[in-house]
Motif scaffolding. Sequence first.
Motif, PDB file in Angstrom:
ATOM      1  N   UNK A 179      -4.884  -3.252   9.974  1.00  0.00           N
ATOM      2  CA  UNK A 179      -4.989  -2.007   9.205  1.00  0.00           C
ATOM      3  C   UNK A 179      -3.968  -1.924   8.060  1.00  0.00           C
ATOM      4  N   UNK A 180      -2.722  -2.321   8.329  1.00  0.00           N
ATOM      5  CA  UNK A 180      -1.653  -2.113   7.332  1.00  0.00           C
ATOM      6  C   UNK A 180      -1.972  -2.810   5.990  1.00  0.00           C
ATOM      7  N   UNK A 181      -2.292  -4.111   5.993  1.00  0.00           N
ATOM      8  CA  UNK A 181      -2.639  -4.732   4.706  1.00  0.00           C
ATOM      9  C   UNK A 181      -3.894  -4.130   4.072  1.00  0.00           C
ATOM     10  N   UNK A 182      -4.801  -3.645   4.923  1.00  0.00           N
ATOM     11  CA  UNK A 182      -6.018  -3.008   4.403  1.00  0.00           C
ATOM     12  C   UNK A 182      -5.666  -1.743   3.620  1.00  0.00           C
ATOM     13  N   UNK A 183      -4.749  -0.956   4.205  1.00  0.00           N
ATOM     14  CA  UNK A 183      -4.304   0.290   3.581  1.00  0.00           C
ATOM     15  C   UNK A 183      -3.596  -0.019   2.263  1.00  0.00           C
ATOM     16  N   UNK A 184      -2.774  -1.079   2.283  1.00  0.00           N
ATOM     17  CA  UNK A 184      -1.998  -1.430   1.086  1.00  0.00           C
ATOM     18  C   UNK A 184      -2.875  -2.029  -0.019  1.00  0.00           C
ATOM     19  N   UNK A 185      -4.112  -2.403   0.347  1.00  0.00           N
ATOM     20  CA  UNK A 185      -5.034  -2.944  -0.654  1.00  0.00           C
ATOM     21  C   UNK A 185      -6.080  -1.901  -1.050  1.00  0.00           C
ATOM     22  N   UNK A 186      -6.017  -0.744  -0.449  1.00  0.00           N
ATOM     23  CA  UNK A 186      -7.045   0.285  -0.652  1.00  0.00           C
ATOM     24  C   UNK A 186      -6.623   1.204  -1.801  1.00  0.00           C
ATOM     25  N   UNK A 187      -7.301   1.072  -2.936  1.00  0.00           N
ATOM     26  CA  UNK A 187      -6.920   1.803  -4.150  1.00  0.00           C
ATOM     27  C   UNK A 187      -6.894   3.317  -3.934  1.00  0.00           C
ATOM     28  N   UNK A 188      -7.638   3.805  -2.935  1.00  0.00           N
ATOM     29  CA  UNK A 188      -7.711   5.248  -2.701  1.00  0.00           C
ATOM     30  C   UNK A 188      -6.415   5.796  -2.110  1.00  0.00           C
ATOM     31  N   UNK A 189      -5.645   4.934  -1.445  1.00  0.00           N
ATOM     32  CA  UNK A 189      -4.470   5.444  -0.729  1.00  0.00           C
ATOM     33  C   UNK A 189      -3.185   4.635  -0.904  1.00  0.00           C
TER      34      UNK A 189
ATOM     35  N   UNK B 222       1.949   4.849  -0.247  1.00  0.00           N
ATOM     36  CA  UNK B 222       2.848   4.076   0.609  1.00  0.00           C
ATOM     37  C   UNK B 222       3.882   3.266  -0.186  1.00  0.00           C
ATOM     38  N   UNK B 223       3.943   3.510  -1.509  1.00  0.00           N
ATOM     39  CA  UNK B 223       4.769   2.677  -2.379  1.00  0.00           C
ATOM     40  C   UNK B 223       6.230   2.614  -1.931  1.00  0.00           C
ATOM     41  N   UNK B 224       6.762   3.724  -1.417  1.00  0.00           N
ATOM     42  CA  UNK B 224       8.188   3.754  -1.057  1.00  0.00           C
ATOM     43  C   UNK B 224       8.420   3.658   0.445  1.00  0.00           C
ATOM     44  N   UNK B 225       7.415   3.266   1.199  1.00  0.00           N
ATOM     45  CA  UNK B 225       7.538   3.319   2.662  1.00  0.00           C
ATOM     46  C   UNK B 225       7.825   1.967   3.278  1.00  0.00           C
ATOM     47  N   UNK B 226       8.514   2.017   4.386  1.00  0.00           N
ATOM     48  CA  UNK B 226       8.780   0.820   5.185  1.00  0.00           C
ATOM     49  C   UNK B 226       7.576   0.626   6.102  1.00  0.00           C
ATOM     50  N   UNK B 227       6.691  -0.284   5.710  1.00  0.00           N
ATOM     51  CA  UNK B 227       5.420  -0.413   6.418  1.00  0.00           C
ATOM     52  C   UNK B 227       5.572  -0.999   7.819  1.00  0.00           C
TER      53      UNK B 227
ATOM     54  N   UNK C 103       7.945  -0.147   9.807  1.00  0.00           N
ATOM     55  CA  UNK C 103       8.272   1.054  10.574  1.00  0.00           C
ATOM     56  C   UNK C 103       7.015   1.899  10.811  1.00  0.00           C
ATOM     57  N   UNK C 104       6.245   2.115   9.750  1.00  0.00           N
ATOM     58  CA  UNK C 104       5.021   2.928   9.885  1.00  0.00           C
ATOM     59  C   UNK C 104       4.083   2.269  10.907  1.00  0.00           C
ATOM     60  N   UNK C 105       3.952   0.945  10.835  1.00  0.00           N
ATOM     61  CA  UNK C 105       3.081   0.222  11.757  1.00  0.00           C
ATOM     62  C   UNK C 105       3.507   0.397  13.205  1.00  0.00           C
ATOM     63  N   UNK C 106       4.818   0.285  13.449  1.00  0.00           N
ATOM     64  CA  UNK C 106       5.338   0.431  14.820  1.00  0.00           C
ATOM     65  C   UNK C 106       5.025   1.819  15.371  1.00  0.00           C
ATOM     66  N   UNK C 107       5.301   2.835  14.521  1.00  0.00           N
ATOM     67  CA  UNK C 107       5.054   4.219  14.950  1.00  0.00           C
ATOM     68  C   UNK C 107       3.565   4.448  15.201  1.00  0.00           C
ATOM     69  N   UNK C 108       2.749   3.863  14.349  1.00  0.00           N
ATOM     70  CA  UNK C 108       1.304   4.019  14.482  1.00  0.00           C
ATOM     71  C   UNK C 108       0.803   3.377  15.780  1.00  0.00           C
TER      72      UNK C 108
END
Length: 146
Positions: A49-59, A63-68, A70-75
């Motif tokens: 999911x994480x790379x998908x989100x980072x490649x998804x122009x809609x969203x 996430x530009x300033x986020x530690x992904x 960390x977000x992945x672990x929490x998710x």
Amino acid sequence: MNDRMTLAAAALLSLSLLAPAPGASAGADDGLYRDLGGKQGIRNIVATLIPMVLADARIKDSFADSDMQHVGKRLEEQLCALAGGPCTYGGEPMKESHGGLKITNAQFNALTEDLQLAMEQHGVANAAGNRLVAKLAPMQREIVTK
Ligand code: HEM
């Protein structure tokens, strides 16, 4: 056995039927957790999911300033707990982590779509995927602020 003993035995039996099995957390239903492939299954879904989100122009810009990592672990923790698995979500409440991001309904739906694709790629049955998405739906109110 006299009547009183029969009654007592019946009461005990019904109590033991109502009580959760030893080791189970009260009322937990981990069927969805198992349908997602348990901890490893959820880890794999989030890793897709994480790379998908980072490649998804809609969203992706959100996430530009986020530690992904960390977000992945929490998710992972959050999805595991929501699915009835043996995890505790240790992150921020959704309102706090998303409040300043001006997220729209369309963006919420975009991320949900990505999650469904990621689950599909890992062989999760559609019915199970839909059950997880239904559990995420109440968060929409907290995440969408625009
Ligand atoms: C089903 C929907 C969603 C769920 C379950 C979800 C879940 C989460 C979780 C668990 C975190 C980590 C919170 C923490 O750091 O403690 C997080 C952070 C974040 N989410 Fe979401 N989220 C969802 C939708 C969205 C959407 C639609 C966007 C943007 C388009 C978004 C953007 C972000 C960002 C940018 C962060 C990181 C914030 C930071 O860097 O501190 N989320 N999300």
